[in-house]
Design a protein around this motif. Structure first.
Motif, PDB file in Angstrom:
ATOM      1  N   LYS A   8      -6.972   4.180   3.622  1.00  0.00           N
ATOM      2  CA  LYS A   8      -7.621   3.030   4.249  1.00  0.00           C
ATOM      3  C   LYS A   8      -7.143   2.967   5.681  1.00  0.00           C
ATOM      4  O   LYS A   8      -6.099   3.522   6.026  1.00  0.00           O
ATOM      5  CB  LYS A   8      -7.344   1.739   3.479  1.00  0.00           C
ATOM      6  N   GLN A   9      -7.911   2.315   6.519  1.00  0.00           N
ATOM      7  CA  GLN A   9      -7.543   2.236   7.922  1.00  0.00           C
ATOM      8  C   GLN A   9      -6.499   1.141   8.139  1.00  0.00           C
ATOM      9  O   GLN A   9      -6.615   0.030   7.636  1.00  0.00           O
ATOM     10  CB  GLN A   9      -8.760   1.966   8.788  1.00  0.00           C
ATOM     11  N   CYS A  10      -5.482   1.499   8.897  1.00  0.00           N
ATOM     12  CA  CYS A  10      -4.398   0.585   9.241  1.00  0.00           C
ATOM     13  C   CYS A  10      -4.829  -0.285  10.418  1.00  0.00           C
ATOM     14  O   CYS A  10      -5.745   0.071  11.170  1.00  0.00           O
ATOM     15  CB  CYS A  10      -3.149   1.395   9.594  1.00  0.00           C
ATOM     16  N   LYS A  11      -4.128  -1.387  10.613  1.00  0.00           N
ATOM     17  CA  LYS A  11      -4.415  -2.266  11.753  1.00  0.00           C
ATOM     18  C   LYS A  11      -4.172  -1.567  13.086  1.00  0.00           C
ATOM     19  O   LYS A  11      -4.747  -1.947  14.099  1.00  0.00           O
ATOM     20  CB  LYS A  11      -3.568  -3.536  11.660  1.00  0.00           C
ATOM     21  N   GLU A  55      -4.831   4.023  12.770  1.00  0.00           N
ATOM     22  CA  GLU A  55      -4.604   5.256  12.009  1.00  0.00           C
ATOM     23  C   GLU A  55      -4.954   5.022  10.537  1.00  0.00           C
ATOM     24  O   GLU A  55      -5.221   3.896  10.122  1.00  0.00           O
ATOM     25  CB  GLU A  55      -3.140   5.686  12.138  1.00  0.00           C
ATOM     26  N   TYR A  56      -4.906   6.099   9.754  1.00  0.00           N
ATOM     27  CA  TYR A  56      -5.190   5.965   8.333  1.00  0.00           C
ATOM     28  C   TYR A  56      -3.905   5.875   7.524  1.00  0.00           C
ATOM     29  O   TYR A  56      -2.910   6.519   7.844  1.00  0.00           O
ATOM     30  CB  TYR A  56      -6.048   7.133   7.844  1.00  0.00           C
ATOM     31  N   MET A  57      -3.967   5.043   6.495  1.00  0.00           N
ATOM     32  CA  MET A  57      -2.835   4.847   5.598  1.00  0.00           C
ATOM     33  C   MET A  57      -3.100   5.652   4.322  1.00  0.00           C
ATOM     34  O   MET A  57      -4.170   5.553   3.735  1.00  0.00           O
ATOM     35  CB  MET A  57      -2.687   3.369   5.228  1.00  0.00           C
ATOM     36  N   GLY A  58      -2.112   6.434   3.905  1.00  0.00           N
ATOM     37  CA  GLY A  58      -2.201   7.152   2.646  1.00  0.00           C
ATOM     38  C   GLY A  58      -1.512   6.358   1.554  1.00  0.00           C
ATOM     39  O   GLY A  58      -0.704   5.470   1.825  1.00  0.00           O
ATOM     40  N   ILE A  59      -1.831   6.672   0.317  1.00  0.00           N
ATOM     41  CA  ILE A  59      -1.219   5.956  -0.798  1.00  0.00           C
ATOM     42  C   ILE A  59      -0.060   6.780  -1.349  1.00  0.00           C
ATOM     43  O   ILE A  59      -0.173   8.001  -1.475  1.00  0.00           O
ATOM     44  CB  ILE A  59      -2.255   5.588  -1.882  1.00  0.00           C
ATOM     45  N   ARG A  60       1.031   6.099  -1.630  1.00  0.00           N
ATOM     46  CA  ARG A  60       2.239   6.743  -2.155  1.00  0.00           C
ATOM     47  C   ARG A  60       2.865   5.844  -3.209  1.00  0.00           C
ATOM     48  O   ARG A  60       2.628   4.642  -3.229  1.00  0.00           O
ATOM     49  CB  ARG A  60       3.250   6.957  -1.038  1.00  0.00           C
ATOM     50  N   LEU A  61       3.685   6.451  -4.049  1.00  0.00           N
ATOM     51  CA  LEU A  61       4.468   5.671  -5.005  1.00  0.00           C
ATOM     52  C   LEU A  61       5.800   5.346  -4.338  1.00  0.00           C
ATOM     53  O   LEU A  61       6.541   6.256  -3.957  1.00  0.00           O
ATOM     54  CB  LEU A  61       4.672   6.460  -6.304  1.00  0.00           C
ATOM     55  N   VAL A  64       5.652   1.872  -7.371  1.00  0.00           N
ATOM     56  CA  VAL A  64       4.591   0.932  -7.018  1.00  0.00           C
ATOM     57  C   VAL A  64       3.653   1.644  -6.043  1.00  0.00           C
ATOM     58  O   VAL A  64       4.111   2.146  -5.013  1.00  0.00           O
ATOM     59  CB  VAL A  64       5.167  -0.343  -6.360  1.00  0.00           C
ATOM     60  N   PRO A  65       2.351   1.709  -6.344  1.00  0.00           N
ATOM     61  CA  PRO A  65       1.408   2.308  -5.394  1.00  0.00           C
ATOM     62  C   PRO A  65       1.312   1.453  -4.128  1.00  0.00           C
ATOM     63  O   PRO A  65       1.041   0.256  -4.196  1.00  0.00           O
ATOM     64  CB  PRO A  65       0.081   2.318  -6.152  1.00  0.00           C
ATOM     65  N   VAL A  66       1.568   2.085  -2.988  1.00  0.00           N
ATOM     66  CA  VAL A  66       1.613   1.386  -1.710  1.00  0.00           C
ATOM     67  C   VAL A  66       0.874   2.217  -0.663  1.00  0.00           C
ATOM     68  O   VAL A  66       1.056   3.430  -0.592  1.00  0.00           O
ATOM     69  CB  VAL A  66       3.089   1.180  -1.268  1.00  0.00           C
ATOM     70  N   PHE A  67       0.029   1.558   0.131  1.00  0.00           N
ATOM     71  CA  PHE A  67      -0.566   2.218   1.291  1.00  0.00           C
ATOM     72  C   PHE A  67       0.492   2.242   2.376  1.00  0.00           C
ATOM     73  O   PHE A  67       1.125   1.217   2.657  1.00  0.00           O
ATOM     74  CB  PHE A  67      -1.794   1.453   1.806  1.00  0.00           C
ATOM     75  N   SER A  68       0.695   3.402   3.032  1.00  0.00           N
ATOM     76  CA  SER A  68       1.692   3.533   4.099  1.00  0.00           C
ATOM     77  C   SER A  68       1.069   4.218   5.302  1.00  0.00           C
ATOM     78  O   SER A  68       0.345   5.196   5.161  1.00  0.00           O
ATOM     79  CB  SER A  68       2.868   4.378   3.623  1.00  0.00           C
ATOM     80  N   CYS A  69       1.395   3.694   6.475  1.00  0.00           N
ATOM     81  CA  CYS A  69       0.940   4.283   7.727  1.00  0.00           C
ATOM     82  C   CYS A  69       2.111   5.010   8.361  1.00  0.00           C
ATOM     83  O   CYS A  69       3.148   4.394   8.642  1.00  0.00           O
ATOM     84  CB  CYS A  69       0.423   3.199   8.664  1.00  0.00           C
ATOM     85  N   GLU A  70       1.958   6.294   8.595  1.00  0.00           N
ATOM     86  CA  GLU A  70       3.027   7.073   9.208  1.00  0.00           C
ATOM     87  C   GLU A  70       3.148   6.778  10.703  1.00  0.00           C
ATOM     88  O   GLU A  70       4.213   6.960  11.283  1.00  0.00           O
ATOM     89  CB  GLU A  70       2.813   8.558   8.954  1.00  0.00           C
TER      90      GLU A  70
END
Length: 138
Positions: A3-6, A9-15, A29-35
């Motif tokens: 999903k797009q971050c604020k 950039e794009y956020m990937g999903i990670r545990l 816990v599944p979490v969207f993270s922006c690098e």
């Protein structure tokens, strides 16, 4: 899933491990993270289960470690899908295997007249069904 971050950039999903009140570690816990900006947010599909779990801990929880995949079927499936031993297995096969496991458990729980267990399994099956509908609607 992305999903797009604020920040754009794009956020990937990670545990990830979510820490509650510096005492409780909730793993996987599944979490969207922006690098790019290090922003994180809990995957919306699991927020109700995470909120419910945190609600059971009370305002002054004991120090402990919890496995979120024991509460959330979405997290359970993500853990299985990301398991290195299952890397060559199609995601659909892993999901179908879990549904079959739950249906077998449902039959057992019903034969034992264990109402709370039946309710828990039905809740787990509905989590999978709700998520499957969400994914296939796009």
């Amino acid at each position: 899933m992305q999903k797009q971050c604020k920040c754009g950039e794009y956020m990937g999903i990670r545990l990830r491990t979510v820490i509650y009140q510096n005492k409780v570690e909730i793993e996987n816990v599944p979490v969207f993270s922006c690098e790019a900006c290090n922003r994180s947010e809990v995957y919306p599909e699991v927020k109700p289960e995470l909120t419910g779990l945190i609600g059971t801990l009370g305002s002054k929880p004991e120090k402990q470690q919890l496995q979120f995949e024991e509460v959330s079927e979405v997290a359970h499936l993500m853990v299985k899908v990301t398991d290195k031993n299952r890397a060559s297995d199609p995601v659909e096969a892993i999901i179908q295997e879990r549904i079959n496991e739950l249906l077998d458990l449902l039959l057992l729980a019903q034969s034992l007249n264990d109402g709370p267990w039946v309710d828990d399994i039905r809740k787990r099956l509905s989590q999978i069904a709700k998520h499957a509908i969400t994914v296939h609607d796009f």
